[in-house]
Design an enzyme around this catalytic site. Structure first.
Site, PDB file in Angstrom:
ATOM      1  N   HIS A 153     -16.861  13.266 -29.440  1.00 39.72           N
ATOM      2  CA  HIS A 153     -17.512  12.330 -28.445  1.00 39.72           C
ATOM      3  C   HIS A 153     -17.442  10.780 -28.573  1.00 39.72           C
ATOM      4  CE1 HIS A 153     -20.221  14.501 -31.547  1.00 39.72           C
ATOM      5  NE2 HIS A 153     -19.895  13.194 -32.174  1.00 39.72           N
TER       6      HIS A 153
ATOM      7  N   GLN B  68      15.265   9.209  17.851  1.00 43.40           N
ATOM      8  CA  GLN B  68      14.766   9.069  19.408  1.00 43.40           C
ATOM      9  C   GLN B  68      13.854   7.731  19.610  1.00 43.40           C
ATOM     10  OE1 GLN B  68      11.610  11.690  20.438  1.00 43.40           O
ATOM     11  NE2 GLN B  68      12.425  11.779  22.596  1.00 43.40           N
TER      12      GLN B  68
END
Length: 459
Positions: free
Chosen positions: A362, A72
């Site tokens: 860690h 469109q």
């Protein structure tokens, strides 16, 4: 009978104040257009036509290969948008669903019910309506004494009596396909907006004495059309509530579902516990009896059963059964953690595979590495994988022990059962069963500290 569908997705969405086409704004992780398309798929349409306009190429990418597209080029109203689908759907027998692409909350079940209602009542047109507590701004459904739909009247045109009507037009319709395109030839732009309105088709059918019906939604939320960021947030909230409720019905526990974000495509097995502020996105899958603690963020990843993810981030990776991750760990894309791996606090894993029962407790970085089973990484271990131009791979065998504060400079391989002494810098391969020490020898200088100005005897 055969079903067809037209999705209206050509609008710019000026009130969104965005360069992105309105229908591409996301709700629960996927675009509004995708939500609508999925719901429309529930009616099993033989053809689906999506009407595009503003930034058409972007919109077409989202549903490429799944729908016909028509363009469109001028935004001349909803009726005009539907006209664009005529070359695809004209002369076909059946009923056509017309729905806006900015209605992400509509469900497939409701659309199936709408189609069934339309067919069973032999309507030429059926309007999907809803009962609104505050109908201000909506088009009202005006019925006669026989409960038949007479017309749709817009807010600005409604009389005082009509403004009291609670039943509103949602902007979703089902039409007899052939009659729809015949009627569209007779609508015009003689209105305040100078546009072609799809609602004018309803008036034409009524004037011809054709049967027009209305099916009312059970849940008003489904009628929401998103025109601005406020409505987008509302849609997000409703969708999040739906998703979380469904997971709870399926056996998932939420500490605070109002503070938990789960994407629409996420899969969660029963007996999973989800704490507050957890985010799960994309194609993520969570295995049974897993615990996701506060602050965990997972996207496009597969998590096994009985895992515990504590306040950590996992992206595009796989985590097997019995793994513990976090707190404050980061598993980056392309990583896989095998069964019973432990990745602890402030550990980052990137593009690496880690074997069963390996532990990095860690302060460790594991990048571009292939790590075997039963490996132990001491605190502060770094795999150095980048020389400023290229990235290199580290291979670590089974049962390797890497002492704390070690630097492993790739490309390098640590053989099975080898040991790296704490503080080492490893630049060469370490054979299986060997001990590697890559640090300077310690030298003690007796009484030398007494010469320093800060020594207690010099103050």
């Amino acid at each position: 009978m055969t079903n067809y569908a037209i999705i209206l997705a050509a609008g710019k969405g000026t009130r969104m104040k965005s360069d992105l086409p309105k229908v591409l704004h996301k709700v629960a992780g996927i675009s509004m257009l995708e939500h609508v398309f999925r719901s429309v798929s529930a009616i099993d349409p033989e053809k689906t036509v999506t009407v595009v306009g503003h930034k058409a190429e972007l919109v077409e990418q989202v549903l490429a290969g799944q729908t016909d597209f028509v363009r469109q080029t001028e935004q001349l109203g909803t009726g005009h948008a539907v006209m664009m689908a005529e070359p695809v759907l004209e002369n076909l027998t059946g009923q056509t669903l017309v729905i806006a692409g900015d209605t992400p909350l509509i469900t497939g079940e409701s659309l199936k019910n709408l189609i069934d209602f339309h067919i069973n009542h032999k309507n030429v047109a059926t309007i999907l309506t809803a009962e609104a507590d505050n109908p201000f701004g909506y088009g009202r459904i005006v019925r006669n004494q026989h409960d038949e739909v007479l017309k749709i009247v817009e807010q600005k045109d409604a009389s005082d009596f009509e403004q009291q009507i609670k039943e509103i037009n949602t902007g979703t319709y089902v039409f007899d396909n052939a009659r729809l395109f015949e009627a569209l030839k007779n609508i015009n732009t003689n209105n305040a907006q100078g546009e072609y309105y799809i609602t004018d088709v309803i008036g034409i059918f009524r004037e011809n004495g054709e049967k027009v019906g209305a099916y009312t939604l059970k849940d008003f939320d489904e009628s929401l059309g998103v025109n601005d960021r406020v409505a987008l947030a509302t849609a997000e909230s409703v969708m999040r509530r739906r998703i979380n409720q469904q997971h709870m019905v399926n056996g998932v526990s939420f500490v605070n579902p109002h503070a938990t974000y789960i994407g629409v495509d996420v899969e969660i097995a029963p007996e999973v516990q989800v704490e507050a502020n957890v985010t799960l996105k994309g194609q993520t899958k969570i295995g049974a009896e897993t615990i996701l603690t506060n602050g965990t963020y997972i996207v496009d990843s597969v998590i096994g059963e009985r895992t515990v993810i504590t306040n950590s981030m996992i992206e595009e990776s796989s985590v097997a059964d019995g793994v513990t991750v976090g707190p404050y760990a980061h598993i980056r894309p392309g990583s896989s953690l095998a069964k019973d791996v432990h990745v602890g606090n402030f550990v980052e894993v990137k593009g690496s595979s880690i074997g069963e029962n390996t532990k990095a407790g860690h302060l460790t970085y594991i990048g571009n590495s292939e790590v075997g089973a039963n490996v132990n990484f001491g605190a502060g271990t770094i795999t150095v994988n980048y020389d400023g131009q290229k990235k290199y791979k580290t291979i670590i065998g089974d049962n390797v022990f890497v002492g704390s504060n070690s630097t492993i400079i790739a490309p390098v391989e640590l053989g099975d059962n080898s040991l790296v002494g704490a503080g080492s810098t490893i630049t060469k391969d370490v054979p299986a069963d060997a001990i590697a020490l890559g640090r300077g020898r310690q030298i003690n200088k007796e009484d030398y500290a007494k010469r320093l100005p800060h020594h207690p005897q010099n103050k």
